[in-house]
Write a protein that holds these residues in place. Structure first.
Motif, PDB file in Angstrom:
ATOM      1  N   ILE A   1     -20.088  71.395 104.863  1.00 54.41           N
ATOM      2  CA  ILE A   1     -19.083  71.726 103.857  1.00 54.41           C
ATOM      3  C   ILE A   1     -17.725  71.314 104.418  1.00 54.41           C
ATOM      4  N   VAL A   2     -17.008  70.475 103.680  1.00 51.22           N
ATOM      5  CA  VAL A   2     -15.676  70.020 104.081  1.00 51.22           C
ATOM      6  C   VAL A   2     -14.705  70.402 102.983  1.00 51.22           C
ATOM      7  N   ASN A   3     -13.748  71.251 103.309  1.00 51.25           N
ATOM      8  CA  ASN A   3     -12.760  71.708 102.329  1.00 51.25           C
ATOM      9  C   ASN A   3     -13.422  72.188 101.044  1.00 51.25           C
ATOM     10  N   GLY A   4     -14.533  72.910 101.189  1.00 47.72           N
ATOM     11  CA  GLY A   4     -15.224  73.482 100.050  1.00 47.72           C
ATOM     12  C   GLY A   4     -16.163  72.534  99.320  1.00 47.72           C
ATOM     13  N   HIS A   5     -16.319  71.306  99.815  1.00 44.25           N
ATOM     14  CA  HIS A   5     -17.170  70.310  99.168  1.00 44.25           C
ATOM     15  C   HIS A   5     -18.378  70.010 100.054  1.00 44.25           C
TER      16      HIS A   5
ATOM     17  N   LEU B   1     -23.279  63.332 113.820  1.00 42.93           N
ATOM     18  CA  LEU B   1     -21.925  63.691 113.398  1.00 42.93           C
ATOM     19  C   LEU B   1     -21.829  65.184 113.149  1.00 42.93           C
ATOM     20  N   GLU B   2     -22.834  65.753 112.531  1.00 44.78           N
ATOM     21  CA  GLU B   2     -22.832  67.199 112.286  1.00 44.78           C
ATOM     22  C   GLU B   2     -22.741  67.957 113.605  1.00 44.78           C
ATOM     23  N   GLY B   3     -23.503  67.525 114.595  1.00 44.84           N
ATOM     24  CA  GLY B   3     -23.464  68.170 115.903  1.00 44.84           C
ATOM     25  C   GLY B   3     -22.107  68.032 116.573  1.00 44.84           C
ATOM     26  N   ALA B   4     -21.527  66.842 116.479  1.00 43.09           N
ATOM     27  CA  ALA B   4     -20.208  66.619 117.077  1.00 43.09           C
ATOM     28  C   ALA B   4     -19.147  67.489 116.408  1.00 43.09           C
ATOM     29  N   LEU B   5     -19.183  67.583 115.083  1.00 40.90           N
ATOM     30  CA  LEU B   5     -18.206  68.406 114.372  1.00 40.90           C
ATOM     31  C   LEU B   5     -18.358  69.879 114.742  1.00 40.90           C
TER      32      LEU B   5
ATOM     33  N   GLY C   1      -5.119  73.626 115.766  1.00 40.76           N
ATOM     34  CA  GLY C   1      -3.751  73.458 115.300  1.00 40.76           C
ATOM     35  C   GLY C   1      -3.002  72.285 115.891  1.00 40.76           C
ATOM     36  N   LYS C   2      -3.663  71.437 116.661  1.00 47.40           N
ATOM     37  CA  LYS C   2      -2.967  70.337 117.329  1.00 47.40           C
ATOM     38  C   LYS C   2      -3.229  68.984 116.681  1.00 47.40           C
ATOM     39  N   PHE C   3      -4.427  68.791 116.182  1.00 47.95           N
ATOM     40  CA  PHE C   3      -4.822  67.489 115.655  1.00 47.95           C
ATOM     41  C   PHE C   3      -5.499  67.637 114.303  1.00 47.95           C
ATOM     42  N   ARG C   4      -5.355  66.614 113.489  1.00 56.74           N
ATOM     43  CA  ARG C   4      -6.204  66.451 112.319  1.00 56.74           C
ATOM     44  C   ARG C   4      -7.279  65.463 112.748  1.00 56.74           C
ATOM     45  N   LEU C   5      -8.477  65.707 112.316  1.00 53.11           N
ATOM     46  CA  LEU C   5      -9.592  64.860 112.731  1.00 53.11           C
ATOM     47  C   LEU C   5      -9.899  63.843 111.647  1.00 53.11           C
ATOM     48  N   TRP C   6      -9.904  62.566 112.008  1.00 52.89           N
ATOM     49  CA  TRP C   6     -10.237  61.469 111.096  1.00 52.89           C
ATOM     50  C   TRP C   6     -11.645  60.986 111.422  1.00 52.89           C
ATOM     51  N   VAL C   7     -12.535  61.061 110.432  1.00 57.09           N
ATOM     52  CA  VAL C   7     -13.903  60.560 110.575  1.00 57.09           C
ATOM     53  C   VAL C   7     -14.155  59.640 109.383  1.00 57.09           C
ATOM     54  N   ASN C   8     -14.370  58.357 109.648  1.00 60.28           N
ATOM     55  CA  ASN C   8     -14.565  57.399 108.555  1.00 60.28           C
ATOM     56  C   ASN C   8     -15.642  57.839 107.575  1.00 60.28           C
ATOM     57  N   ALA C   9     -16.728  58.399 108.091  1.00 62.47           N
ATOM     58  CA  ALA C   9     -17.844  58.811 107.236  1.00 62.47           C
ATOM     59  C   ALA C   9     -17.421  59.864 106.228  1.00 62.47           C
TER      60      ALA C   9
END
Length: 67
Positions: free
Chosen positions: A19-23, A31-35, A46-54
């Motif tokens: 679930i990402v931002n309610g979606h 990727l699920e494991g890494a997240l 609170g330091k970084f926003r995470l960018w994942v192309n997928a």
């Protein structure tokens, strides 16, 4: 600031629901494991926003993927 995460590794057919931002979306199991691991890392709080192309790029849209 952004941190980037590569997603093109592991078995592309083994998918997991997240679930990402309610979606709801499906991503590779790696990727699920890494997240999940990053979620528990205080380095990212609170330091970084995470960018994942997928997640950030519509993978079904060839034009968007190629930009």
């Amino acid at each position: 600031d952004y941190a980037a995460l590569s997603y093109v590794w592991g078995n592309q057919t083994s998918r997991r629901k997240i679930i990402v931002n309610g979606h709801e979306m499906h991503v590779t199991s790696n990727l699920e494991g890494a997240l999940r691991a990053l979620r528990n890392q205080s380095d990212f709080e609170g330091k970084f926003r995470l960018w994942v192309n997928a997640i950030c790029i519509n993978q079904k849209d060839e034009e968007e993927r190629n930009r």
